[in-house]
Every structure is written in structure tokens, then in C-alpha cells.
Design a protein around this motif. Structure first.
Motif, PDB file in Angstrom:
ATOM      1  N   GLY A 147     -33.083 -72.437   6.905  1.00  0.00           N
ATOM      2  CA  GLY A 147     -34.281 -73.101   5.913  1.00  0.00           C
ATOM      3  C   GLY A 147     -33.005 -74.428   5.300  1.00  0.00           C
ATOM      4  O   GLY A 147     -33.066 -74.556   4.174  1.00  0.00           O
ATOM      5  N   SER A 249     -40.501 -86.486  -1.948  1.00  0.00           N
ATOM      6  CA  SER A 249     -39.881 -85.083  -1.518  1.00  0.00           C
ATOM      7  C   SER A 249     -40.966 -84.575  -0.510  1.00  0.00           C
ATOM      8  O   SER A 249     -42.296 -85.431  -1.169  1.00  0.00           O
ATOM      9  N   GLN A 263     -41.593 -88.822   4.528  1.00  0.00           N
ATOM     10  CA  GLN A 263     -40.492 -88.085   3.703  1.00  0.00           C
ATOM     11  C   GLN A 263     -39.355 -87.967   3.995  1.00  0.00           C
ATOM     12  O   GLN A 263     -39.006 -88.527   4.964  1.00  0.00           O
ATOM     13  N   GLY A 268     -38.144 -84.065   7.035  1.00  0.00           N
ATOM     14  CA  GLY A 268     -38.738 -85.058   6.916  1.00  0.00           C
ATOM     15  C   GLY A 268     -37.812 -86.401   7.758  1.00  0.00           C
ATOM     16  O   GLY A 268     -37.239 -86.134   9.318  1.00  0.00           O
ATOM     17  N   GLY A 280     -37.510 -87.620 -10.491  1.00  0.00           N
ATOM     18  CA  GLY A 280     -38.113 -86.700 -10.728  1.00  0.00           C
ATOM     19  C   GLY A 280     -38.185 -85.543  -9.270  1.00  0.00           C
ATOM     20  O   GLY A 280     -39.013 -85.293  -8.421  1.00  0.00           O
ATOM     21  N   HIS A 287     -34.182 -81.157   0.794  1.00  0.00           N
ATOM     22  CA  HIS A 287     -33.740 -82.867   0.735  1.00  0.00           C
ATOM     23  C   HIS A 287     -32.599 -83.619   0.607  1.00  0.00           C
ATOM     24  O   HIS A 287     -32.289 -84.717   1.039  1.00  0.00           O
ATOM     25  N   VAL A 300     -32.772 -89.745 -11.477  1.00  0.00           N
ATOM     26  CA  VAL A 300     -33.460 -89.630 -13.032  1.00  0.00           C
ATOM     27  C   VAL A 300     -34.410 -88.410 -12.980  1.00  0.00           C
ATOM     28  O   VAL A 300     -35.399 -88.740 -12.257  1.00  0.00           O
ATOM     29  N   LYS A 302     -35.703 -85.146 -15.800  1.00  0.00           N
ATOM     30  CA  LYS A 302     -35.279 -84.771 -17.125  1.00  0.00           C
ATOM     31  C   LYS A 302     -34.808 -83.492 -17.626  1.00  0.00           C
ATOM     32  O   LYS A 302     -34.393 -83.275 -18.777  1.00  0.00           O
ATOM     33  N   ASP A 303     -34.192 -82.825 -16.400  1.00  0.00           N
ATOM     34  CA  ASP A 303     -33.134 -82.281 -16.880  1.00  0.00           C
ATOM     35  C   ASP A 303     -32.279 -82.057 -16.491  1.00  0.00           C
ATOM     36  O   ASP A 303     -31.922 -82.250 -14.783  1.00  0.00           O
TER      37      ASP A 303
HETATM   38  C1  LIG Z   1     -37.686 -75.220   6.195  1.00  0.00           C
HETATM   39  C2  LIG Z   1     -37.969 -75.664   4.590  1.00  0.00           C
HETATM   40  C3  LIG Z   1     -37.619 -77.546   4.779  1.00  0.00           C
HETATM   41  C4  LIG Z   1     -37.917 -78.312   3.788  1.00  0.00           C
HETATM   42  N1  LIG Z   1     -37.521 -79.474   4.346  1.00  0.00           N
HETATM   43  C5  LIG Z   1     -37.618 -80.654   2.928  1.00  0.00           C
HETATM   44  C6  LIG Z   1     -37.684 -81.948   3.573  1.00  0.00           C
HETATM   45  O1  LIG Z   1     -37.174 -82.698   4.266  1.00  0.00           O
HETATM   46  N2  LIG Z   1     -37.276 -82.903   1.818  1.00  0.00           N
HETATM   47  C7  LIG Z   1     -38.212 -82.498   0.872  1.00  0.00           C
HETATM   48  O2  LIG Z   1     -37.978 -83.269  -0.475  1.00  0.00           O
HETATM   49  N3  LIG Z   1     -38.231 -80.823   1.077  1.00  0.00           N
HETATM   50  C8  LIG Z   1     -38.041 -79.812   1.896  1.00  0.00           C
HETATM   51  N4  LIG Z   1     -38.311 -78.192   1.502  1.00  0.00           N
HETATM   52  C9  LIG Z   1     -38.402 -78.231   0.560  1.00  0.00           C
HETATM   53  C10 LIG Z   1     -37.011 -77.949  -0.717  1.00  0.00           C
HETATM   54  O3  LIG Z   1     -36.796 -76.942  -0.599  1.00  0.00           O
HETATM   55  C11 LIG Z   1     -37.895 -78.490  -2.633  1.00  0.00           C
HETATM   56  O4  LIG Z   1     -39.386 -77.803  -2.574  1.00  0.00           O
HETATM   57  C12 LIG Z   1     -38.709 -79.587  -2.331  1.00  0.00           C
HETATM   58  O5  LIG Z   1     -37.446 -80.386  -1.961  1.00  0.00           O
HETATM   59  C13 LIG Z   1     -38.875 -80.177  -3.861  1.00  0.00           C
HETATM   60  O6  LIG Z   1     -39.336 -80.781  -4.304  1.00  0.00           O
HETATM   61  P1  LIG Z   1     -39.238 -81.911  -5.572  1.00  0.00           P
HETATM   62  O7  LIG Z   1     -37.598 -81.986  -5.697  1.00  0.00           O
HETATM   63  O8  LIG Z   1     -39.734 -82.887  -5.930  1.00  0.00           O
HETATM   64  O9  LIG Z   1     -40.123 -80.926  -6.693  1.00  0.00           O
HETATM   65  P2  LIG Z   1     -39.275 -79.677  -7.194  1.00  0.00           P
HETATM   66  O10 LIG Z   1     -38.729 -78.916  -6.889  1.00  0.00           O
HETATM   67  O11 LIG Z   1     -39.982 -79.713  -8.019  1.00  0.00           O
HETATM   68  O12 LIG Z   1     -38.399 -80.993  -8.637  1.00  0.00           O
HETATM   69  C14 LIG Z   1     -39.406 -81.812  -9.800  1.00  0.00           C
HETATM   70  C15 LIG Z   1     -38.055 -81.874 -11.016  1.00  0.00           C
HETATM   71  O13 LIG Z   1     -38.767 -83.063 -11.426  1.00  0.00           O
HETATM   72  C16 LIG Z   1     -38.543 -82.772 -12.393  1.00  0.00           C
HETATM   73  N5  LIG Z   1     -39.263 -83.509 -13.298  1.00  0.00           N
HETATM   74  C17 LIG Z   1     -40.293 -83.561 -13.651  1.00  0.00           C
HETATM   75  N6  LIG Z   1     -40.974 -83.115 -14.997  1.00  0.00           N
HETATM   76  C18 LIG Z   1     -40.367 -84.935 -14.761  1.00  0.00           C
HETATM   77  C19 LIG Z   1     -40.174 -85.921 -15.117  1.00  0.00           C
HETATM   78  N7  LIG Z   1     -41.492 -86.409 -15.961  1.00  0.00           N
HETATM   79  N8  LIG Z   1     -39.346 -87.671 -15.598  1.00  0.00           N
HETATM   80  C20 LIG Z   1     -38.637 -86.981 -15.179  1.00  0.00           C
HETATM   81  N9  LIG Z   1     -38.012 -86.085 -14.189  1.00  0.00           N
HETATM   82  C21 LIG Z   1     -38.902 -84.734 -14.064  1.00  0.00           C
HETATM   83  C22 LIG Z   1     -37.803 -81.358 -12.730  1.00  0.00           C
HETATM   84  O14 LIG Z   1     -36.718 -81.620 -14.105  1.00  0.00           O
HETATM   85  C23 LIG Z   1     -37.484 -81.170 -11.206  1.00  0.00           C
HETATM   86  O15 LIG Z   1     -35.917 -81.260 -11.395  1.00  0.00           O
HETATM   87  C24 LIG Z   1     -38.104 -77.668   2.373  1.00  0.00           C
HETATM   88  C25 LIG Z   1     -38.281 -75.960   2.001  1.00  0.00           C
HETATM   89  C26 LIG Z   1     -38.108 -75.994   3.677  1.00  0.00           C
HETATM   90  C27 LIG Z   1     -37.649 -74.385   2.984  1.00  0.00           C
END
Ligand SMILES: Cc1cc2nc3c(=O)[nH]c(=O)nc-3n(C[C@H](O)[C@H](O)[C@H](O)COP(=O)(O)OP(=O)(O)OC[C@H]3O[C@@H](n4cnc5c(N)ncnc54)[C@H](O)[C@@H]3O)c2cc1C
Length: 337
Positions: A147, A249, A263, A268, A280, A287, A300, A302-303
């Protein structure tokens, strides 16, 4: 005696794909360490005139397999052609792009040649003999494992050709040098049509009018923090001002808001734009694997403790819903000046 570093130079409708040029760049480095040549395999129909482009990007020899059977990519026809070349030439290394064609072709060849294949490599090196467990001049193929939590370096166990796929955007092409000289070798393959089980009836192109995210200079990428289609409409508005593409993402692909071809990440695409906006997006390791080589990263979130800030060159702690429209507005005014 196995020799030379080969690249399967993928073309589509006579256009050499960027990944082929990136692989030639890497092949050049490997071949220079090994003291061998870089050889490109160019397969297709009426494509011989593209060979010089491959030489300009680092190939010493180009083996051209030009046949009507290879007009469109079909697995069996291409497998027969490339298998014949590899079987006769006995290369040391063969590299393929880890895109749809390479991911289809390379495993077929691996099975037919009974040789290993390491998929989705992020690093390729030649062993220098300093490790007593590993002989010198072997191809060390590194790729994410478990992973993406660790990087595994794999070495072919069997003697003979060592094969790897590499995703687009991971390796860097060399500068084009039109003065380079090389040999163009025309190669005839005798096909066995009795094995052609698939017939291409029609090609329907996806009419998306979008630039592939691996080729975009600027990417505006959204994650779960953007959250919904309306949020992505705001990212699209920002992208339009910047002449950028929108990517995302995996969270947003899994949620059905963005298509998989947008992606970024381990499962991706790997991107290397001049400017990457992470809106976000938390910055999960999977990623980051797909974007951390971007020239400039602006995040950008919020955390303020979000891991994306560890790789960002600039960070804004705040709500994307407010910041994206403000940024769009401001940039629109600035760029009009
Ligand atoms: C084998 C495997 C392969 C994977 N391959 C990929 C891949 O190719 N690409 C990928 O992206 N992921 C991949 N993942 C998933 C990865 O582990 C994460 O779950 C994913 O990247 C999370 O996406 P995210 O950052 O959009 O969401 P989250 O982790 O949920 O993060 C959301 C973020 O948004 C912020 N946020 C929320 N609301 C706001 C707001 N209003 N304004 C500003 N910030 C805000 C939060 O603070 C948080 O940091 C893979 C996972 C596994 C196990």
C-alpha cells in the motif's frame, strides 16, 4: 550473452507517446552505466518516419516493425511482434510504459518468455557489486509495496531479459538532440493469424476535450475537503483562469465525483506539473507518491497539521470553499492587467 537496454516505444496513430521518450531518458542512463546501447522497438503501420524522433531522444538503434497487422493496438498481434524481436535479440533489459498498452503487453510477453516483470517501478538502477548478495550490473527495480508503506527493490531471479514497466511522468526525458545519429533497422515478423482471436470492429474515441493530467503544466487538484460536484465546479472555474486541468485524490474518485483518469497517486497517475494545487487533500502517502515531484506545490487545508503541508512549498490554512473563489477572482483580475 544478453545485451542492450530496450524500450518499447509506444505510438498511437503515429504519435510517439511521452512515456516512450521518458523511458528512453532512463534507458540512456542505464545503458551508459552498463556500457551498452539503447534500442527502441517501434511497432505499428506506416510509422518508420518516427524513428528519428526516438534517436533524438536517446536511442542508438531503432528496430522498426512495420506491418498492417499492427495498425491498431491488439494484444496478440503486438505480442507476436515484440516477442519475436525480444526472442531473437535477447536484450539485457526491456522497459515498457505502465499505461493501458504497456500494462496489457508486458505481462503477455513475460508469460510467453517465461521471464519476470516488475510493474510500476519508480526507480531503476544498476547494481555496482558493492552488495555481496547481489552481483554487479543487475537491474534493481524499485516500486511501492504494501500500500505504498515501503519501497521494495526487486531483482530478476532468472538469467536473461529483465523487464519493468514505469508509469508516465516518473522518469525524465532527455533534451531533444536532432544532431544525434543512430541506426534504423527494418524488422520483418511472420505473424500467426490463427492466434488472432480478437477483431477490432470500431474505434470510438472518448470525446472529453481535456488534456491528460500527466501532460498538464498546472493542476488544480481536489480532495474530500472539496467534497461535492459544486466544489469541483469552483475548482474548474479556477482551472479555467489558469489554463489548468482539474485532477483529484482517490477519495473523490471512489465517491463517484471524479473519473478515474483524473486520479493522482499510487493507483492513479503520476504527475509532475510546474504547479500543483492540493485543495482539501490530506496528503496520504499514496497521494503523495503521484505528485510530490511537482515543481511547486500550493496546499489549502483547514487542518494546519495536514501532512500535505510537509511537501507543500506554500500553504494556506483555511476553508477551500472560501479560498478557491477568492483566488479565482483575484487571479482573474491580476491576469487581465
Ligand atoms: C493501496 C492504496 C492505494 C491508494 N491509491 C491512492 C491514489 O492513487 N491516490 C489517492 O489520492 N489516494 C489513494 N489511496 C487513498 C489514500 O490512502 C487516502 O485515503 C486518500 O488520498 C485521501 O483522500 P483525501 O486527501 O481527498 O481525503 P482525506 O484524507 O479525507 O482528507 C481530506 C482533507 O481535507 C481537509 N478539509 C476538509 N474540509 C475542508 C475544507 N472545507 N477546506 C479545506 N480543507 C478541508 C481535511 O482537513 C483533510 O486534510 C490509496 C490507498 C490505498 C490503501
Amino acid at each position: 550473452m544478453n545485451k542492450n537496454v530496450y524500450v518499447f516505444a509506444e505510438q498511437r496513430e503515429g504519435v510517439i507517446q511521452p512515456v516512450a521518450l521518458e523511458l528512453l531518458g532512463k534507458a540512456r542512463d542505464l545503458a551508459d552505466v552498463l556500457g551498452e546501447k539503447v534500442v527502441a522497438i517501434l511497432a505499428g503501420y506506416q510509422i518508420a518516419d518516427k524513428a528519428n524522433e526516438l534517436i533524438a531522444y536517446g536511442a542508438d538503434d531503432v528496430i522498426v516493425v512495420d506491418a498492417p497487422e499492427l495498425k491498431d493496438y491488439i494484444t496478440e498481434q503486438y505480442t507476436q511482434a515484440v516477442y519475436t524481436v525480444i526472442n531473437e535479440m535477447n536484450p539485457n533489459v526491456v522497459l515498457f510504459g505502465a499505461n493501458t498498452i504497456g500494462r496489457d503487453l508486458a505481462p503477455r510477453l513475460s508469460a510467453r518468455l517465461e521471464k519476470g516483470l516488475t510493474a510500476d517501478c519508480t526507480k531503476l538502477e544498476i547494481s555496482d557489486g558493492s552488495d555481496p548478495k547481489l552481483e554487479a550490473k543487475k537491474l534493481m527495480m524499485t516500486r511501492p509495496a504494501f500500500g505504498g508503506n515501503l519501497m521494495a527493490t526487486i531483482v530478476a531471479a532468472k538469467e536473461g531479459v529483465q523487464m519493468a514497466t514505469v508509469r508516465p511522468g516518473v522518469m525524465q526525458k532527455k533534451d531533444k538532440d536532432e544532431s544525434r545519429k543512430g541506426n534504423v533497422i527494418s524488422y520483418n515478423v511472420t505473424f500467426d493469424p490463427s492466434k488472432f482471436a480478437v477483431k477490432l470492429l470500431e474505434t470510438v474515441k472518448a470525446d472529453k476535450g481535456l488534456v491528460d493530467i500527466t501532460e498538464a503544466k498546472i493542476l488544480v487538484s481536489g480532495g474530500r475537503g472539496v467534497g461535492c460536484k459544486e466544489g469541483f465546479d469552483k475548482l474548474t472555474a479556477l482551472a479555467q483562469v489558469l489554463d489548468a486541468e482539474v485532477s483529484s485524490s482517490r477519495a473523490m474518485v471512489d465517491a463517484g465525483i471524479m473519473p478515474h483518469d483524473r486520479q493522482v497517486g499510487q493507483t492513479g497517475k503520476t504527475v509532475r506539473p510546474n504547479l500543483y494545487f492540493a485543495m482539501g487533500i490530506s496528503g496520504a502517502i499514496q497521494h503523495l507518491a503521484g505528485m510530490e515531484e511537482s515543481d511547486l506545490i500550493i496546499a489549502v487545508n483547514k487542518d494546519k497539521f495536514a501532512p500535505i503541508f510537509n511537501v507543500a512549498d506554500m500553504g494556506i490554512v483555511g476553508d477551500v470553499n472560501k479560498i478557491v473563489p477568492m483566488l479565482t477572482d483575484r487571479l482573474q483580475k491580476e491576469l487581465k492587467k
